[in-house]
Design a protein around this motif. Structure first.
Motif, PDB file in Angstrom:
ATOM      1  N   ILE A 100      75.898 -26.215 -40.319  1.00 23.39           N
ATOM      2  CA  ILE A 100      75.609 -27.207 -39.286  1.00 23.39           C
ATOM      3  C   ILE A 100      74.418 -26.741 -38.451  1.00 23.39           C
ATOM      4  CG2 ILE A 100      76.599 -28.559 -37.383  1.00 23.39           C
ATOM      5  CD1 ILE A 100      79.377 -27.648 -38.357  1.00 23.39           C
ATOM      6  N   PHE A 101      73.495 -27.663 -38.153  1.00 25.29           N
ATOM      7  CA  PHE A 101      72.336 -27.288 -37.348  1.00 25.29           C
ATOM      8  C   PHE A 101      71.777 -28.524 -36.652  1.00 25.29           C
ATOM      9  CE2 PHE A 101      71.444 -27.758 -41.812  1.00 25.29           C
ATOM     10  CZ  PHE A 101      70.349 -28.589 -41.900  1.00 25.29           C
ATOM     11  N   ILE A 102      70.875 -28.288 -35.702  1.00 23.17           N
ATOM     12  CA  ILE A 102      70.267 -29.369 -34.933  1.00 23.17           C
ATOM     13  C   ILE A 102      68.764 -29.146 -34.850  1.00 23.17           C
ATOM     14  CG2 ILE A 102      72.309 -29.905 -33.540  1.00 23.17           C
ATOM     15  CD1 ILE A 102      71.245 -28.108 -31.349  1.00 23.17           C
ATOM     16  N   VAL A 108      80.535 -25.868 -14.542  1.00 21.57           N
ATOM     17  CA  VAL A 108      79.367 -25.727 -15.415  1.00 21.57           C
ATOM     18  C   VAL A 108      79.223 -27.006 -16.226  1.00 21.57           C
ATOM     19  CG1 VAL A 108      78.301 -24.421 -17.290  1.00 21.57           C
ATOM     20  CG2 VAL A 108      79.674 -23.230 -15.568  1.00 21.57           C
ATOM     21  N   MET A 109      78.004 -27.557 -16.260  1.00 21.80           N
ATOM     22  CA  MET A 109      77.745 -28.780 -17.024  1.00 21.80           C
ATOM     23  C   MET A 109      76.540 -28.589 -17.930  1.00 21.80           C
ATOM     24  SD  MET A 109      78.144 -31.890 -14.286  1.00 21.80           S
ATOM     25  CE  MET A 109      79.610 -32.106 -13.262  1.00 21.80           C
ATOM     26  N   SER A 110      76.704 -28.967 -19.189  1.00 22.15           N
ATOM     27  CA  SER A 110      75.584 -29.023 -20.116  1.00 22.15           C
ATOM     28  C   SER A 110      74.804 -30.308 -19.845  1.00 22.15           C
ATOM     29  CB  SER A 110      76.103 -29.015 -21.552  1.00 22.15           C
ATOM     30  OG  SER A 110      75.042 -29.218 -22.468  1.00 22.15           O
ATOM     31  N   GLU A 111      73.615 -30.412 -20.425  1.00 22.53           N
ATOM     32  CA  GLU A 111      72.863 -31.668 -20.297  1.00 22.53           C
ATOM     33  C   GLU A 111      73.593 -32.793 -21.018  1.00 22.53           C
ATOM     34  OE1 GLU A 111      68.339 -33.442 -20.840  1.00 22.53           O
ATOM     35  OE2 GLU A 111      68.815 -31.451 -21.572  1.00 22.53           O
ATOM     36  N   ALA A 112      74.271 -32.448 -22.107  1.00 27.04           N
ATOM     37  CA  ALA A 112      75.069 -33.426 -22.856  1.00 27.04           C
ATOM     38  C   ALA A 112      76.116 -32.670 -23.660  1.00 27.04           C
ATOM     39  CB  ALA A 112      74.190 -34.256 -23.784  1.00 27.04           C
ATOM     40  N   GLY A 113      77.354 -33.164 -23.618  1.00 29.89           N
ATOM     41  CA  GLY A 113      78.401 -32.522 -24.404  1.00 29.89           C
ATOM     42  C   GLY A 113      79.114 -31.408 -23.671  1.00 29.89           C
ATOM     43  N   CYS A 114      79.562 -30.413 -24.430  1.00 32.90           N
ATOM     44  CA  CYS A 114      80.404 -29.344 -23.876  1.00 32.90           C
ATOM     45  C   CYS A 114      79.594 -28.117 -23.484  1.00 32.90           C
ATOM     46  CB  CYS A 114      81.470 -28.942 -24.896  1.00 32.90           C
ATOM     47  SG  CYS A 114      82.676 -30.235 -25.238  1.00 32.90           S
ATOM     48  N   PRO A 115      79.790 -27.594 -22.289  1.00 35.41           N
ATOM     49  CA  PRO A 115      79.096 -26.379 -21.864  1.00 35.41           C
ATOM     50  C   PRO A 115      79.425 -25.209 -22.789  1.00 35.41           C
ATOM     51  CG  PRO A 115      80.202 -27.427 -20.016  1.00 35.41           C
ATOM     52  CD  PRO A 115      80.695 -28.110 -21.257  1.00 35.41           C
ATOM     53  N   GLY A 116      78.436 -24.375 -23.050  1.00 32.97           N
ATOM     54  CA  GLY A 116      78.657 -23.181 -23.858  1.00 32.97           C
ATOM     55  C   GLY A 116      78.443 -23.401 -25.341  1.00 32.97           C
ATOM     56  N   ILE A 117      78.345 -24.652 -25.781  1.00 34.93           N
ATOM     57  CA  ILE A 117      78.081 -24.953 -27.189  1.00 34.93           C
ATOM     58  C   ILE A 117      76.623 -25.378 -27.302  1.00 34.93           C
ATOM     59  CG2 ILE A 117      78.751 -26.292 -29.210  1.00 34.93           C
ATOM     60  CD1 ILE A 117      80.978 -24.514 -28.122  1.00 34.93           C
ATOM     61  N   ALA A 118      75.801 -24.522 -27.915  1.00 33.99           N
ATOM     62  CA  ALA A 118      74.347 -24.752 -27.951  1.00 33.99           C
ATOM     63  C   ALA A 118      73.838 -24.994 -26.535  1.00 33.99           C
ATOM     64  CB  ALA A 118      74.004 -25.926 -28.860  1.00 33.99           C
ATOM     65  N   PHE A 148      77.769 -22.945 -37.277  1.00 39.43           N
ATOM     66  CA  PHE A 148      76.779 -23.686 -36.513  1.00 39.43           C
ATOM     67  C   PHE A 148      75.600 -22.757 -36.244  1.00 39.43           C
ATOM     68  CE2 PHE A 148      75.133 -24.976 -32.233  1.00 39.43           C
ATOM     69  CZ  PHE A 148      74.464 -26.099 -32.682  1.00 39.43           C
ATOM     70  N   HIS A 149      74.410 -23.159 -36.690  1.00 41.50           N
ATOM     71  CA  HIS A 149      73.226 -22.292 -36.610  1.00 41.50           C
ATOM     72  C   HIS A 149      72.301 -22.645 -35.454  1.00 41.50           C
ATOM     73  CE1 HIS A 149      74.036 -20.501 -40.590  1.00 41.50           C
ATOM     74  NE2 HIS A 149      74.476 -21.705 -40.905  1.00 41.50           N
ATOM     75  N   VAL A 168      72.787 -34.387 -35.375  1.00 36.45           N
ATOM     76  CA  VAL A 168      73.364 -33.177 -35.957  1.00 36.45           C
ATOM     77  C   VAL A 168      73.253 -33.292 -37.466  1.00 36.45           C
ATOM     78  CG1 VAL A 168      75.427 -31.723 -36.136  1.00 36.45           C
ATOM     79  CG2 VAL A 168      74.989 -32.993 -34.033  1.00 36.45           C
ATOM     80  N   PHE A 169      72.843 -32.193 -38.121  1.00 44.31           N
ATOM     81  CA  PHE A 169      72.686 -32.160 -39.582  1.00 44.31           C
ATOM     82  C   PHE A 169      73.722 -31.207 -40.172  1.00 44.31           C
ATOM     83  CE2 PHE A 169      68.679 -33.264 -37.662  1.00 44.31           C
ATOM     84  CZ  PHE A 169      68.137 -34.242 -38.481  1.00 44.31           C
TER      85      PHE A 169
END
Length: 238
Positions: free
Chosen positions: A174-176, A92-102, A144-145, A233-234
């Motif tokens: 934390i939010f994006i 499993v691959m996210s578009e960027a970063g770690c899969p399953g996080i956002a 993380f919201h 990230v904010f």
């Protein structure tokens, strides 16, 4: 008759930036990709480009790369994850970063757990974790919201609620945001938070234009920072 052994589901991190300093994947990641034929990805183009960049002498056209994004109906998960039930490993691959996080990859993880497959997360960059590490804010208690509301009034109310929680719970919030709305979000935070509240903005993490700035709203006021179309990230803390 022996039960069919289920495949492993590998959660494979990808670079956070196109020109990322973390572009070189770990040996574990490259070895894992070499052993997998079936992938579920948030963005097919990004996944193909990432695998190609590793120069593993893998024929990309021979891989089974299926889309699993925010618009994928839950009813399709069984079909997408069918190779696991046949004993085949999947990635499993996210578009960027770690899969399953956002990231919608969690749907495949749920399937694997429910059907007896082993879930194996691999080490890699997470913008949420990196931003928290660099903020200087509370790393013992944080939330993380994801994305805040798009509607202006609802977004402002959400910001005020997060600030209140940061104060009452001594908790990092934390939010994006979608990158093309970053500048407006930054303005809303500055206009609606207490001058003493602290804000950290972490943008283009691991990339050549990386910016990590952590200071009070009073210090942010009047400064010009252009975050347009730059992943950020904010973090709010009191």
């Amino acid at each position: 008759m022996a039960k069919q052994k289920k495949g492993n589901l590998y959660l494979i991190p990808t670079p956070l930036s196109d020109n990322s300093t973390d572009a070189g994947a770990t040996t574990r990641i490259t070895e894992t990709i070499l052993g997998i034929q079936h992938f579920l990805v948030e963005n097919v183009r990004t996944a193909r480009r990432f695998i190609s960049s590793l120069k593993l002498n893998v024929l990309i056209e021979s891989l089974h790369i299926a889309l699993l994004d925010k618009d994928t109906p839950k009813e399709e998960i069984d079909q997408l994850c069918a190779p696991l039930l046949q004993g085949k490993d999947m990635g499993v691959m996210s578009e960027a970063g770690c899969p399953g996080i956002a990231d919608p990859g969690h749907l495949a993880v749920i399937f694997a757990h429910e059907h007896g497959g082993r879930v194996i997360p691999l080490i890699g960059p997470s913008s949420v974790t990196l931003a928290l590490m660099a903020s200087g804010f509370n790393g013992q208690s944080f939330v993380f919201h994801g994305y805040l509301p798009i509607d202006g009034n609802a977004r402002i109310q959400a910001i005020k609620t997060l600030e209140k929680d940061a104060v009452s719970k001594n908790q990092t919030q934390i939010f994006i945001e979608t990158p093309y709305r970053n500048n407006q979000l930054l303005l809303d935070i500055i206009k609606n938070c207490n001058p003493a509240t602290r804000l950290c903005v972490a943008s283009d993490l691991t990339g050549p234009e990386e910016l990590i700035k952590s200071q009070s709203i009073r210090e942010w006021a009047g400064k010009t920072v252009n975050l347009h179309k730059i992943p950020a990230v904010f973090l709010i803390y009191a």
